[in-house]
Scaffold this active site. Structure first.
Site, PDB file in Angstrom:
ATOM      1  N   ASN A 102     -39.770 -63.435  -3.699  1.00  0.00           N
ATOM      2  CA  ASN A 102     -39.695 -62.143  -4.374  1.00  0.00           C
ATOM      3  C   ASN A 102     -40.417 -61.045  -3.603  1.00  0.00           C
ATOM      4  O   ASN A 102     -41.332 -61.354  -2.854  1.00  0.00           O
ATOM      5  CB  ASN A 102     -40.323 -62.264  -5.764  1.00  0.00           C
ATOM      6  CG  ASN A 102     -39.302 -62.720  -6.784  1.00  0.00           C
ATOM      7  OD1 ASN A 102     -38.138 -62.369  -6.683  1.00  0.00           O
ATOM      8  ND2 ASN A 102     -39.752 -63.494  -7.758  1.00  0.00           N
ATOM      9  N   TYR A 108     -35.283 -58.840 -17.242  1.00  0.00           N
ATOM     10  CA  TYR A 108     -36.167 -57.859 -16.592  1.00  0.00           C
ATOM     11  C   TYR A 108     -35.893 -56.420 -17.038  1.00  0.00           C
ATOM     12  O   TYR A 108     -36.726 -55.533 -16.826  1.00  0.00           O
ATOM     13  CB  TYR A 108     -36.071 -57.972 -15.061  1.00  0.00           C
ATOM     14  CG  TYR A 108     -36.892 -59.132 -14.539  1.00  0.00           C
ATOM     15  CD1 TYR A 108     -38.201 -58.947 -14.112  1.00  0.00           C
ATOM     16  CD2 TYR A 108     -36.379 -60.422 -14.521  1.00  0.00           C
ATOM     17  CE1 TYR A 108     -38.968 -60.012 -13.660  1.00  0.00           C
ATOM     18  CE2 TYR A 108     -37.139 -61.496 -14.084  1.00  0.00           C
ATOM     19  CZ  TYR A 108     -38.433 -61.283 -13.655  1.00  0.00           C
ATOM     20  OH  TYR A 108     -39.200 -62.337 -13.217  1.00  0.00           O
TER      21      TYR A 108
END
Ligand code: G6P
Length: 438
Positions: free
Chosen positions: A150, A256
């Site tokens: 990430n 998210y």
């Protein structure tokens, strides 16, 4: 390819590695892996040894002839690899805690892949992934690079833009988690569900949802407005979406999106965690310590179920099915981060997007998704601009561009605050941001 595959996993000492090993073992018949090389850095040596020993026990118990190699020498490992997977965390969980706590100390969201935290994870990671790309070019130029590190969207963008590696895909467990969530909601097998995914990593939308090839989007919307529905990913405890939002937005949001469409609620929740030293990084540090205690047990020879408490649960299913489809030229449809090439109209053709693709031995072919629905298009474009400016900041070591990135990011959206955050975070992460101190 020689008989059997050689796979190299960078960040091999990660607590997630048993997931990956389990995934490879399950698919051994279709995906004969001859060698799995787990690579880490000096700071990860102990974890690598513990997790590597568990991987060896798992393979032995399963009775598959997969060799597990452990090394701190990346270039030695990469030699003639067929697939390279990357899952590293520069600065380890201590850096993640800073990414969360510093923004929160200024009253804005502190999160691993979004806002200021996401920016700084990107700034630390991008120069390292570009070094890895150079090694791949020299040691295994035909390998596929599959990145889980990430912020995966930003990292894929940087590889496409600033390296010579063309065979790259970014991978995330959010889409697979959404499919599994929908399958559960409809009480059917996961394999019967397909979603048309389009957007960016951690900013992806389901444009349509199919059960056995027939659209069930309206039915799903009805079910999702049921207040008993729960969030799909374990690390984001979202409030329920307002039914009015779900019925009008025109696409299935990902977990998210809570950070963008419920910002005050999410910040308030995180601030409580901040005050009690319970931010996600702090929780995960404890979870990891427990996991490594379990991994040390010499009688353990399977993936322990406790690993599923991590947000990345099932990522190996996504990874293994992707590698399997490339290796066996399956031409099935899977969502990956890849170059847009016109699949999503309104986003740059050469930028990384997360989109459903046909997966072939020559790589992903993105499905044409057209334009994103009007209500979501602007946010996606803004975040793509943020990611691109962030990539420039990372490769140039530019404080000014880092400030610009946060100024345009809706989770900060203030030039003054952006400046304060960037200066404090550059200093806090000094050790991992050499380009900013040239
Ligand atoms: C989700 C995301 C991953 C992320 C993970 C973090 O699954 O899709 O990109 O790595 O959560 O989980 P953690 O347990 O570390 O908070």
């Amino acid at each position: 390819m020689a008989s059997g595959l050689k796979i190299v996993t960078i960040g091999g000492g990660s607590s997630y590695t048993p997931e990956l090993v389990e995934g490879f073992i399950k698919r051994y018949d279709e995906l004969p892996i001859r060698e799995l090389w787990l690579v880490d850095v000096e700071a990860g040596r102990e974890k690598l040894e513990i997790v590597g020993a568990l991987a060896k026990r798992m393979v032995k118990k399963a009775g598959v002839p997969m060799e597990i190699h452990l090394t701190l020498n990346r270039r030695e490992a990469l030699k003639d690899a067929d697939f390279v997977t990357t899952q590293m965390r520069i600065g380890q969980l201590a850096a993640r805690a800073k990414d969360e706590r510093i923004p929160l100390s200024h009253g804005v969201l502190g999160q691993e892949t979004n806002g200021a935290g996401g920016l700084f994870k990107g700034l630390r990671t991008i120069p390292v992934i570009l070094e890895i790309c150079k090694d791949i070019e020299e040691c295994c130029p035909n390998a596929w690079l599959i990145n889980f590190t990430n912020p995966a969207g930003m990292v894929t963008e940087a590889v496409l833009r600033y390296s010579n590696i063309k065979k790259v895909m970014g991978l995330c467990n959010v889409p697979i988690g959404m499919e599994m969530g929908i399958a559960k909601l409809l009480e059917v097998e996961h394999s019967r569900i397909r979603i048309d995914f389009a957007g960016l990593n951690h900013m992806v939308y389901g444009l349509d949802i199919y059960l056995d090839g027939v659209s069930v989007k309206d039915r799903v919307t009805d079910l999702l407005t049921d207040p008993n529905n729960s969030s799909f990913v374990k690390n984001i405890q979202g409030e329920e979406w307002a039914p009015e939002f779900l019925r009008t937005v025109g696409a299935l949001a990902c977990p998210y999106h809570h950070y963008y469409y419920k910002t005050p609620v999410m910040v308030a929740k995180e601030l409580k965690e901040f005050e009690s030293n319970e931010t996600r990084a702090e929780v995960v540090q404890r979870l990891e310590a427990e996991l490594f205690e379990l991994y040390k047990d010499e009688t353990l020879d399977i993936k322990p179920p406790q690993l599923e408490k991590r947000g990345g649960a099932y990522y190996s299913d996504a990874a293994c099915r992707l590698i399997n489809s490339i290796y066996n030229d399956k031409r099935d449809i899977q969502p990956v981060n890849t170059m847009n090439r016109g699949a999503i109209i309104g986003l740059p053709a050469e930028s990384a997007v997360e989109v459903s693709c046909v997966i072939t031995k020559d790589g992903p072919i993105p499905l044409a998704m057209g334009e994103l629905p009007v209500p979501v298009r602007g946010l996606v474009q803004t975040i793509k601009s943020f990611e691109r400016v962030a990539c420039e900041a990372a490769v140039e070591g530019s404080r000014e561009k880092a400030i610009l990135a946060l100024t345009i990011n809706p989770l900060v959206a203030s030039d003054q605050l952006a400046k304060t955050l960037v200066d404090e975070m550059i200093e806090a992460h000094k050790e991992y941001l050499p380009l900013f101190f040239k």
